[in-house]
Design an enzyme around this catalytic site. Structure first.
Site, PDB file in Angstrom:
ATOM      1  N   GLY A  77       0.807  -1.213   0.000  1.00  0.00           N
ATOM      2  CA  GLY A  77       0.000   0.000   0.000  1.00  0.00           C
ATOM      3  C   GLY A  77       0.841   1.265   0.000  1.00  0.00           C
ATOM      4  O   GLY A  77       0.537   2.220  -0.702  1.00  0.00           O
ATOM      5  N   ASN A 157      -8.065   4.463   8.719  1.00  0.00           N
ATOM      6  CA  ASN A 157      -7.491   3.292   9.375  1.00  0.00           C
ATOM      7  C   ASN A 157      -7.531   3.354  10.897  1.00  0.00           C
ATOM      8  O   ASN A 157      -7.420   2.338  11.552  1.00  0.00           O
ATOM      9  CB  ASN A 157      -6.043   3.099   8.913  1.00  0.00           C
ATOM     10  CG  ASN A 157      -5.217   4.351   9.063  1.00  0.00           C
ATOM     11  OD1 ASN A 157      -5.602   5.419   8.590  1.00  0.00           O
ATOM     12  ND2 ASN A 157      -4.086   4.240   9.721  1.00  0.00           N
ATOM     13  N   GLN A 187      -8.137   0.102   3.669  1.00  0.00           N
ATOM     14  CA  GLN A 187      -8.973  -0.412   4.761  1.00  0.00           C
ATOM     15  C   GLN A 187     -10.389  -0.734   4.301  1.00  0.00           C
ATOM     16  O   GLN A 187     -11.210  -1.202   5.096  1.00  0.00           O
ATOM     17  CB  GLN A 187      -9.025   0.605   5.912  1.00  0.00           C
ATOM     18  CG  GLN A 187      -7.695   0.878   6.567  1.00  0.00           C
ATOM     19  CD  GLN A 187      -7.146  -0.321   7.340  1.00  0.00           C
ATOM     20  OE1 GLN A 187      -7.850  -1.313   7.583  1.00  0.00           O
ATOM     21  NE2 GLN A 187      -5.882  -0.250   7.722  1.00  0.00           N
ATOM     22  N   SER A 207      -4.282  -3.289  -0.724  1.00  0.00           N
ATOM     23  CA  SER A 207      -3.143  -4.008  -0.163  1.00  0.00           C
ATOM     24  C   SER A 207      -3.538  -5.436   0.201  1.00  0.00           C
ATOM     25  O   SER A 207      -4.659  -5.683   0.642  1.00  0.00           O
ATOM     26  CB  SER A 207      -2.641  -3.260   1.075  1.00  0.00           C
ATOM     27  OG  SER A 207      -1.693  -4.048   1.747  1.00  0.00           O
ATOM     28  N   HIS A 209      -2.045  -7.638   2.545  1.00  0.00           N
ATOM     29  CA  HIS A 209      -1.950  -8.187   3.902  1.00  0.00           C
ATOM     30  C   HIS A 209      -3.061  -7.721   4.839  1.00  0.00           C
ATOM     31  O   HIS A 209      -3.135  -8.163   5.976  1.00  0.00           O
ATOM     32  CB  HIS A 209      -0.562  -7.943   4.506  1.00  0.00           C
ATOM     33  CG  HIS A 209      -0.312  -6.549   4.978  1.00  0.00           C
ATOM     34  ND1 HIS A 209      -0.238  -6.215   6.298  1.00  0.00           N
ATOM     35  CD2 HIS A 209      -0.115  -5.412   4.287  1.00  0.00           C
ATOM     36  CE1 HIS A 209       0.011  -4.912   6.407  1.00  0.00           C
ATOM     37  NE2 HIS A 209       0.083  -4.417   5.204  1.00  0.00           N
ATOM     38  N   THR A 245      11.200  -7.320 -11.692  1.00  0.00           N
ATOM     39  CA  THR A 245      10.639  -8.668 -11.697  1.00  0.00           C
ATOM     40  C   THR A 245       9.488  -8.761 -10.696  1.00  0.00           C
ATOM     41  O   THR A 245       9.645  -8.394  -9.537  1.00  0.00           O
ATOM     42  CB  THR A 245      11.737  -9.686 -11.333  1.00  0.00           C
ATOM     43  OG1 THR A 245      12.773  -9.568 -12.297  1.00  0.00           O
ATOM     44  CG2 THR A 245      11.187 -11.101 -11.328  1.00  0.00           C
ATOM     45  N   CYS A 329       1.739   2.367  13.187  1.00  0.00           N
ATOM     46  CA  CYS A 329       2.895   3.072  12.637  1.00  0.00           C
ATOM     47  C   CYS A 329       3.260   4.289  13.461  1.00  0.00           C
ATOM     48  O   CYS A 329       4.167   5.018  13.123  1.00  0.00           O
ATOM     49  CB  CYS A 329       2.618   3.510  11.203  1.00  0.00           C
ATOM     50  SG  CYS A 329       1.953   2.188  10.214  1.00  0.00           S
TER      51      CYS A 329
END
Lengths: 383, 390
Positions: A77, A157, A187, A207, A209, A245, A329
């Site tokens: 994200g 979030n 979210q 995102s 995860h 890649t 965070c």
């Protein structure tokens, strides 16, 4: 293979990250062990890897009611948000100088925008009300015909507020702004209907995860015909918008996690949990709920007045319950989102975020409420 | 032909009869520090230790860096060890000193000859090597009084050594020559510096950390271990004891006057540390206190804390300004870790208006009234040991 101890652990920090589902784990293992080719290789091993990516793009595009060529995989994200902000503003800087966003965006939107601000862009940061709502009127006032970029998240979030992304798209049209509209839907994706075309957005971040996929992969939706400049250079992959890649195992696992999403089922389940938790919290003296009533059911932010967030967090962790203080965070600092909402310092300093997923249960909510009460009764408070 | 490290011994030459013991400990410390890097031969002669790598794949830069962290070394140098043959010495010197010579404009060559059987005298060696360097690096001039670079050629028993310049060592005296002491370590800036300073005076350290979960986080404890790891690069291996302190803190909070929280907390830490020290053969306690820095570090507060311990309390930072402490913490590499934000944020236990001039009598009364003895025993029965620097 490891075993998860659901009996001893209660994981209520699903907005930070989620447990990876078995299907995604298996897929990642399969791709790493057997189907390990480079998607850019010409031989059949490469083609099989490329097919994993194509399938993933198609699956995700279907969920967004979009086309597979509009999906660009990133490392997550944060990278997708950076790509949206810098990519859009750099490609449009000749058309205007204003950026419009909100004070409660994720730091991976706010920090890149601050970088652009220091380079000369004029930035309007819209302030939320005390519930974390962003008003349509404020958006309309902020956007002008000099605006080149607007970024508004779909679900916040920290408190779970749903933001009026559609009105931003209306404002851009009404003001005839040469702006691209970006939405950080990290979210929201997998938890509510996210259709970029209906929201009227040009760019949208998701995102892996946060929806039981692995870390290290996310995606940016880019509307057809919209041009943005890349962040990194060095290969032909993904139309040069995001060369390098591809992380095939993570992308394929992300796809598996998407396939397991059942919006209606999950939302019903989680709404029950949300209501139950709110009822518990309303009965406890000294607890205030910071999330508005109409917030996403997946997030409940509340404060236990007099007990610091970190203390309660560690206390709950010692009892096998994992929650977050504000946002993962922002260790140690009072949350800028709660501060922007005008919460008093004592309330912001004692905020706890519970974030659910479809695997949580009513029993877990009850155990959590008991543990919370125990903490409130036993933990030492500032005199 | 290989690069070796030559170490000039420091203060220990002054230690008279103890000299052999000191040298033995120093060499043991050096060995322990460089052992993970490969096999070495370490020899000592005429106040000089020679560290000679026994294989070609040893990273001599890393060896040099680690030796720079060992206490008891005033200065050391990297040198090229070559066969004791004049032609070899000259050709090796010209090649080995290429980088140094290309950035220097004046130089001189000094020679020492402990092997008197070597056919040339010291002045002759200097003249020949100097001449060869002048021929090869024509921009150079010789300056015998004030040269930018001094090239030294030493003819010893086994090899001839060629070197230029010296590297400053960590100073101090070898860790382990002064006994053992316990350092009360928090996650802050000061205590790692205090630990470093006392290890520099030859003490072996043992860390004691007080943890109060859930008021402090597991990450704070991990940070303390990381800080001790950095200190152990100088101080050598040690153990860290974590004391479970929560119940004592909570009792203190419940049963003592708020303005005495900090002072009684410090006293409890001293008492527990003393008990641990007695068990682990530590002869002194070390703290990172600096006079007047915070409320618990006034003279009156220290009078009250010292009363809690019978053993000497070393406070190497007592007369230092914060800026000077920070300078050392940057130098030894603990600063960046110290300022990470997991410091014990247990503001619950920090009084709003701490007593800066506590009176011992009242402190003792409050402490006695609350009665901490049982909880102290309980804490001592639940210590956790972490190995540092192993």
């Amino acid at each position: 293979m490891g075993v998860r101890d659901h009996l001893r652990e209660i994981y209520f920090d699903n907005s930070a990250t989620t447990a990876v589902c078995r299907a995604a784990c298996d897929k990642a293992y399969e791709v790493m062990y057997e189907n390990y080719g480079n998607a850019a290789s010409l031989h059949s091993k490469g083609m099989r890897a490329e097919n994993e990516i194509i399938t993933a793009k198609k699956t995700i595009a279907d969920m967004l009611s979009a086309d597979k060529n509009q999906i660009y995989f990133t490392s997550g994200g944060t990278e997708a948000n950076n790509l949206a902000v810098f990519g859009a503003c750099n490609s449009r800087k000749k058309l205007g100088n204003r950026i419009v966003t909100t004070q409660i965006e994720h730091s991976s939107v706010l920090e890149p925008i601050k970088q652009l601000e220091s380079q000369g862009f004029e930035v309007i940061y819209i302030k939320p009300d005390s519930n974390g709502h962003i008003s349509e009127k404020d958006i309309l006032e902020a956007v002008n015909d000099n605006t080149v970029f607007v970024s508004i998240m779909l679900v916040n979030n920290e408190v779970g507020t749903v933001l009026p992304v559609l009105s931003a798209s209306k404002a851009i049209k009404q003001k005839k702004a040469p702006a691209l509209l970006h939405c950080d839907a990290v979210q929201a994706f997998g938890k509510m209907n996210v259709k970029p075309s209906k929201l009227g957005v040009d760019l949208l971040t998701i995102s892996s995860h946060k929806i039981h996929g692995p870390k290290g992969v996310g995606a940016l939706y880019i509307k057809k015909g919209v041009h943005i400049t890349p962040l990194i250079y060095g290969g032909e992959q993904q139309s040069k918008i995001r060369p390098g890649t591809e992380n095939v195992p993570a992308i394929a696992a992300f796809c598996e996690a998407c396939k397991e999403i059942n919006l209606t089922g999950s939302n019903e389940r989680v709404s029950v949990l949300n209501e139950r938790l709110r009822n518990h919290l309303k009965e406890i003296e000294g607890v205030v709920i910071n999330s508005p009533d109409d917030a996403s059911p997946y997030i409940v932010n509340f404060s236990v007045l007099g007990i610091r967030s970190e203390t309660m967090l560690h206390f709950l962790a010692m009892n096998g319950i994992f929650v977050s203080s504000g946002s993962a965070c922002a260790k140690g600092k009072p949350s800028y989102v709660l501060t922007a909402m005008g919460l008093e310092k004592v309330t912001a300093d004692s905020a706890i975020r519970v974030s659910f997923c479809k695997n949580n249960t009513v029993e877990e909510v009850d155990i959590f409420a008991e543990a919370l009460k125990k903490g409130i009764a036993t933990l030492a408070r500032a005199k | 032909m290989k690069e070796v490290i030559l170490i000039k011994l420091g203060e220990i030459v002054l230690k008279g009869l103890n000299r052999r013991t000191f040298e033995d400990i120093l060499i043991k410390n050096i060995k322990q520090r460089i052992k993970p890097l490969g096999k070495f031969e370490i020899s000592i002669a005429q106040s000089t230790v020679c560290v000679e790598p026994l294989s070609d794949d040893i990273d001599i830069d890393e060896v040099s860096d680690r030796i720079g962290h060992v206490f008891g070394i005033v200065a050391y140098s990297r040198a090229l060890a070559v066969e004791k043959d004049m032609n070899t010495i000259i050709s090796s010197a010209v090649k080995y000193l290429e980088e140094t010579m290309s950035t220097t404009s004046t130089f001189k060559v000094e020679s020492k000859r402990s092997d008197k059987k070597f056919p040339l005298t010291s002045p002759q060696i200097s003249a020949e090597v100097g001449g060869a360097l002048l021929t090869r690096y024509s921009h150079l001039t010789v300056d015998v009084h004030n040269p930018e670079t001094v090239v030294t050629v030493e003819i010893r028993d086994k090899y001839a050594y060629i070197r230029s310049g010296v590297i400053k060592g960590a100073g101090g005296i070898p860790t382990g020559t002064s006994g053992k002491a316990a350092i009360l370590i928090s996650g802050g800036i000061d205590s790692p510096v205090a630990a470093y300073m006392m290890a520099k005076r030859g003490l072996v350290l043992e860390g004691i950390h007080f943890a109060s979960p859930p008021y402090t986080s597991e990450r704070a404890e991990q940070k303390v271990a990381e800080l001790m790891e950095i200190v152990s690069k100088y101080a050598g291996r040690m153990i860290m004891i974590t004391v479970p302190f929560t119940k004592l803190q909570e009792k203190l909070h419940k049963d003592c006057p708020e303005e005495l929280f900090t002072i009684i907390m410090r006293r409890l830490m001293m008492k527990i540390s003393q008990r641990i020290s007695e068990k682990d053969d530590c002869s002194a306690l070390i703290t990172g206190e600096s006079l007047g820095q915070v409320a618990s570090q006034t003279l009156q507060a220290m009078v009250c804390t010292d009363e809690a311990a019978d053993m000497p309390v070393f406070r190497p930072l007592i007369g230092m300004d914060k800026a000077d402490i920070i300078e050392i913490s940057r130098k030894i590499g603990t600063f960046e870790t110290s300022i990470q934000p997991y410091e014990d944020c247990c503001t619950v236990f920090t009084p709003k208006h701490p007593r800066t001039r506590p009176v011992l009598k009242y402190v003792l009364e409050a402490e006695r009234a609350a009665g901490f003895d049982e909880l102290i025993e309980e804490a001592l029965n639940n210590l956790k040991v972490t190995k540092i620097g192993f």
